[in-house]
Design a protein around this motif. Sequence first.
Motif, short mmCIF file in Angstrom:
data_model
loop_
_atom_site.label_atom_id
_atom_site.label_comp_id
_atom_site.label_asym_id
_atom_site.label_seq_id
_atom_site.Cartn_x
_atom_site.Cartn_y
_atom_site.Cartn_z
N PHE A 104 -28.30 -106.13 -55.88
CA PHE A 104 -29.20 -107.27 -55.99
C PHE A 104 -29.80 -107.62 -54.63
O PHE A 104 -31.01 -107.87 -54.51
N PHE A 105 -28.98 -107.63 -53.59
CA PHE A 105 -29.47 -107.98 -52.27
C PHE A 105 -30.30 -106.86 -51.64
O PHE A 105 -31.30 -107.11 -51.00
N SER A 106 -29.85 -105.62 -51.81
CA SER A 106 -30.47 -104.52 -51.07
C SER A 106 -31.75 -104.01 -51.72
O SER A 106 -32.66 -103.56 -51.04
N ARG A 107 -31.83 -104.06 -53.06
CA ARG A 107 -32.92 -103.37 -53.72
C ARG A 107 -33.70 -104.20 -54.73
O ARG A 107 -34.85 -103.88 -55.02
N SER A 134 -37.34 -103.35 -54.66
CA SER A 134 -37.57 -102.33 -55.66
C SER A 134 -38.44 -102.85 -56.80
O SER A 134 -39.28 -102.13 -57.34
N LEU A 135 -38.24 -104.10 -57.17
CA LEU A 135 -39.07 -104.68 -58.22
C LEU A 135 -40.52 -104.71 -57.78
O LEU A 135 -41.42 -104.30 -58.54
N LEU A 136 -40.76 -105.14 -56.56
CA LEU A 136 -42.12 -105.15 -56.02
C LEU A 136 -42.67 -103.73 -55.91
O LEU A 136 -43.82 -103.45 -56.28
N ILE A 192 -37.36 -100.69 -63.81
CA ILE A 192 -37.37 -102.13 -64.09
C ILE A 192 -36.32 -102.45 -65.14
O ILE A 192 -35.63 -103.48 -65.07
N VAL A 193 -36.18 -101.56 -66.15
CA VAL A 193 -35.15 -101.75 -67.16
C VAL A 193 -33.77 -101.72 -66.51
O VAL A 193 -32.90 -102.55 -66.80
#
Length: 581
Positions: free
Chosen positions: A134-137, A141-143, A297-298
């Motif tokens: 959650f913190f690293s990606r 990654s979502l962006l 994203i999934v």
Amino acid sequence: MSHEFQRYQRLLMIYLRPQWRRVLCLLFFVCAGIALSLINPQLLSSFIDAAIAGKPLSSLLLLAGFFLAVAFIKQVTVLIEAYVAENIALSTTNRLRADLMLHCLQLDSAFHTVHTPGELIERVDGDVSSLSNFFSRFLVSLLGNLLLLLGVLLLLYVIDWRIGLALSGFTLFSLIVFDRLRNIASTAWQDERQASAELFGFLEERLAGTEDVRSSGATTYMHYGLAARSRQRLLKLRRAIQLNFASWGPATVLTALGTALALLLGSYLFLNKSISIGTVYLIFNYSLLLNTPIEQIVNQIRDLQQTTGSINRIQQLFDTTSSLQDGEGAPLPPGALAVAFQDVTFGYVEDLPVLKQLQLLIPAGSILGLLGRTGSGKSTLSKLLVRLYDPLQGSIQLGGVDLRSLKQDELHARIGIVTQDVHILHTTVRNNLTLFDPAIQDERILEVLEMLGLSSWYHSLPKGLETRLAPGGSGLSAGEAQLIAFARVFLKDPSLVILDEASSRLDPVTERLLEQAIDRLLKDRTGIIIAHRLATVQKADHILILEQGACKEYGERQALAADPASHFAHLLQAGLMEVLA
């Protein structure tokens, strides 16, 4: 969702803000990877069209060389991205663990009575570890995946507007489906984390009492308990995975549908001579590439479902506040401190008072001998003095200042306490003695060890003060552990000293060795001695005898001893240790 989003945002802002340079670096490499992912299919498409058109070998080799170079650079980019992301994850989660641990240490004793150390370890370490991705990606990654999604769709529109429109509609439909499935498993994952914490709490508690369990023949019962909690965790985990499949199963189906749609449209346009075979491959490749951000994203949504449970549990822990609030920081006078209990009533359970309307005054520099049967409230009195609890009624003053007006750090710095149960840390002798205070010099430590008669023990240590002690004090005698506790108080140099059955684990020889040291420790300080042994209370100026939480007798020791009608005189005649045992 807005409440959950605020939790995510708060955590990200608190723990990623100090890492903003690394986050920007990670974002750069993510964008670079996206650009390279979009370039390579173009090179392959050009290579196919050039090969079919019969272009010279040199042109084909040049395109192949560009393709290999881009692929190599992309792999290097992926490695650097993974390295930076892992650094961000470790830095942020370690800081979060430290904050959680400090928060737990600052919570009151009532909280730690309810929650076992094993449960707290699982919450501080296990829940935080699940936030690593959650913190690293997550945010980057979502962006990045959204940018990749937009880039692919834009290039598909450039190829043919019909391809772009069809796959844009497919992408929008896929994202709507996944959004509907977003939170389906978050509660189940939270339940699984709680079941895991209960399992670890059970293990910690039982392993800590291994000797008692084995000697009482309770191993079978412990196996049943372990099996029950393990099965409970299994059921919770299976339930969470089953619900998680609801967001994973549709992804596979939609991926296949998207690829089939791209092939059908590409074949139609090729048969109508609208595009080349190389462009058909490009559409196919981009459709596969389009599935990548959708799948990612999934996956991120699935990870977020697991993360949501951990975030909620972490936030619940942060939201738990101690009933003991720091005071405004009233100053304490220097030197020995007077102690006053004014109409103090306290009980661990409501309506079951342990101390009842206790009135007590200990002048500064005097020593109180505190006597009473087991359960009479002696140790409770010392816990109230170091403010592990606050009285339900009345007030406690130290040096004329209410304890609730003091900063807890200032209070603990002025009080030294030695109990019969000594906690030995799995660290060096120096850290065990100084409790990690680097300001205490080695010369002072050695002086205290000499004073306490621990010189021979010290010289037997293979690395001196740097020798690491075993967990729980294994390898130390009870007397040595107790003397280490006395050394801690000497090095702390407090204004009030509490000895709570401090010599109960010492043999008579060691106790006599310690008597002179105790005299020096109590000199020019206020002292409270809780004891069963007659020799220890002989140092007291005043005697307080507790019975069922109330004051049975209080007065000067010599006057009480000289009064044949006093309860203390009766104890002296009957034998203090036998009467109060």
